[in-house]
Design a protein around this motif. Sequence first.
Motif, short mmCIF file in Angstrom:
data_model
loop_
_atom_site.label_atom_id
_atom_site.label_comp_id
_atom_site.label_asym_id
_atom_site.label_seq_id
_atom_site.Cartn_x
_atom_site.Cartn_y
_atom_site.Cartn_z
N VAL A 38 1.03 -1.23 0.09
CA VAL A 38 -0.04 -0.06 -0.04
C VAL A 38 0.91 1.06 -0.07
CG1 VAL A 38 -1.73 1.33 1.49
CG2 VAL A 38 -1.76 -1.20 1.11
N GLN A 39 1.81 1.08 0.55
CA GLN A 39 2.67 2.46 0.71
C GLN A 39 3.61 2.56 -0.58
OE1 GLN A 39 6.10 2.09 3.77
NE2 GLN A 39 7.11 3.96 2.86
N GLY A 40 3.84 1.30 -1.05
CA GLY A 40 4.48 1.54 -2.53
C GLY A 40 3.52 2.17 -3.69
N GLN A 41 2.33 1.65 -3.55
CA GLN A 41 1.34 2.25 -4.41
C GLN A 41 1.14 3.77 -4.04
OE1 GLN A 41 -2.26 0.17 -3.42
NE2 GLN A 41 -1.31 -1.76 -4.30
N ALA A 42 1.32 4.27 -2.70
CA ALA A 42 1.03 5.62 -2.55
C ALA A 42 2.29 6.44 -3.10
CB ALA A 42 1.10 5.91 -1.02
N GLN A 43 3.62 5.67 -3.09
CA GLN A 43 4.63 6.30 -3.38
C GLN A 43 4.88 6.37 -5.00
OE1 GLN A 43 7.23 3.34 -2.25
NE2 GLN A 43 8.00 4.40 -0.54
N ALA A 44 4.21 5.55 -5.57
CA ALA A 44 4.14 5.59 -7.15
C ALA A 44 3.01 6.67 -7.85
CB ALA A 44 3.71 4.11 -7.69
N ALA A 45 1.73 6.57 -6.80
CA ALA A 45 0.64 7.67 -7.20
C ALA A 45 1.39 9.12 -7.03
CB ALA A 45 -0.71 7.21 -6.29
N SER A 46 2.31 9.28 -6.14
CA SER A 46 2.71 10.74 -5.97
C SER A 46 3.41 11.13 -6.92
CB SER A 46 3.51 10.71 -4.46
OG SER A 46 4.93 10.02 -4.79
N LEU A 47 3.64 10.36 -7.86
CA LEU A 47 4.29 10.74 -9.27
C LEU A 47 3.31 11.25 -10.23
CD1 LEU A 47 6.95 7.91 -9.80
CD2 LEU A 47 7.50 10.31 -8.50
N ALA A 48 2.14 10.98 -9.93
CA ALA A 48 1.05 11.21 -11.15
C ALA A 48 1.10 12.81 -11.28
CB ALA A 48 -0.22 10.73 -10.69
N GLY A 49 1.03 13.37 -12.49
CA GLY A 49 0.86 14.58 -12.71
C GLY A 49 1.77 15.53 -12.57
N ARG A 50 2.99 15.10 -12.24
CA ARG A 50 4.35 15.78 -12.22
C ARG A 50 4.66 16.55 -13.72
NH1 ARG A 50 8.42 13.83 -8.08
NH2 ARG A 50 9.66 15.79 -8.83
N PRO A 51 4.86 17.70 -13.46
CA PRO A 51 5.01 18.70 -14.71
C PRO A 51 6.24 18.10 -15.64
CG PRO A 51 5.30 20.01 -12.73
CD PRO A 51 4.96 18.68 -12.18
N GLU A 52 7.20 17.57 -14.98
CA GLU A 52 8.38 17.01 -15.65
C GLU A 52 8.14 16.05 -16.59
OE1 GLU A 52 9.82 17.37 -11.18
OE2 GLU A 52 8.03 17.15 -12.38
N PHE A 53 7.04 15.29 -16.33
CA PHE A 53 6.57 14.10 -17.25
C PHE A 53 5.64 14.41 -18.17
CE2 PHE A 53 7.26 11.60 -13.14
CZ PHE A 53 8.46 11.65 -13.34
N VAL A 54 5.18 15.99 -18.31
CA VAL A 54 4.18 16.15 -19.48
C VAL A 54 4.94 16.07 -20.74
CG1 VAL A 54 2.90 18.32 -20.24
CG2 VAL A 54 2.77 17.78 -17.90
N GLY A 55 4.25 15.51 -21.61
CA GLY A 55 4.95 15.53 -23.21
C GLY A 55 5.88 14.35 -23.18
N CYS A 56 5.73 13.47 -22.38
CA CYS A 56 6.69 12.20 -22.14
C CYS A 56 6.44 11.71 -23.66
CB CYS A 56 6.11 11.21 -21.11
SG CYS A 56 7.18 9.80 -21.28
#
Length: 88
Positions: A38-56
């Motif tokens: 569950v902690q790992g899922q939360a860690q991964a979810a915290s990456l969602a929507g980061r501006p650095e990844f826009v336009g990947c």
Amino acid sequence: QESHRKRVFFIRHGQGTHNRPSWGAQNPYKTLDPLLTVQGQAQAASLAGRPEFVGCDLLVVSPLSRAVQTAIFAFGEQPRCRIVLTAL
């Protein structure tokens, strides 16, 4: 003039069931393809929507479940970029 430089991000998977601190005397490495905690899922979810990844342009993911889960939490089930699933 537009820059044609590409950026590369390396993301480690979130905490897996094999590397959680509560294993005690059990051997966590008996699990061949551990999932995220569950902690790992939360860690991964915290990456969602980061501006650095826009336009990947390209998402390269290990076929291990914890890596695939991390990618899904971070980029969604249908990322807007090309996806390569490889054992590297």
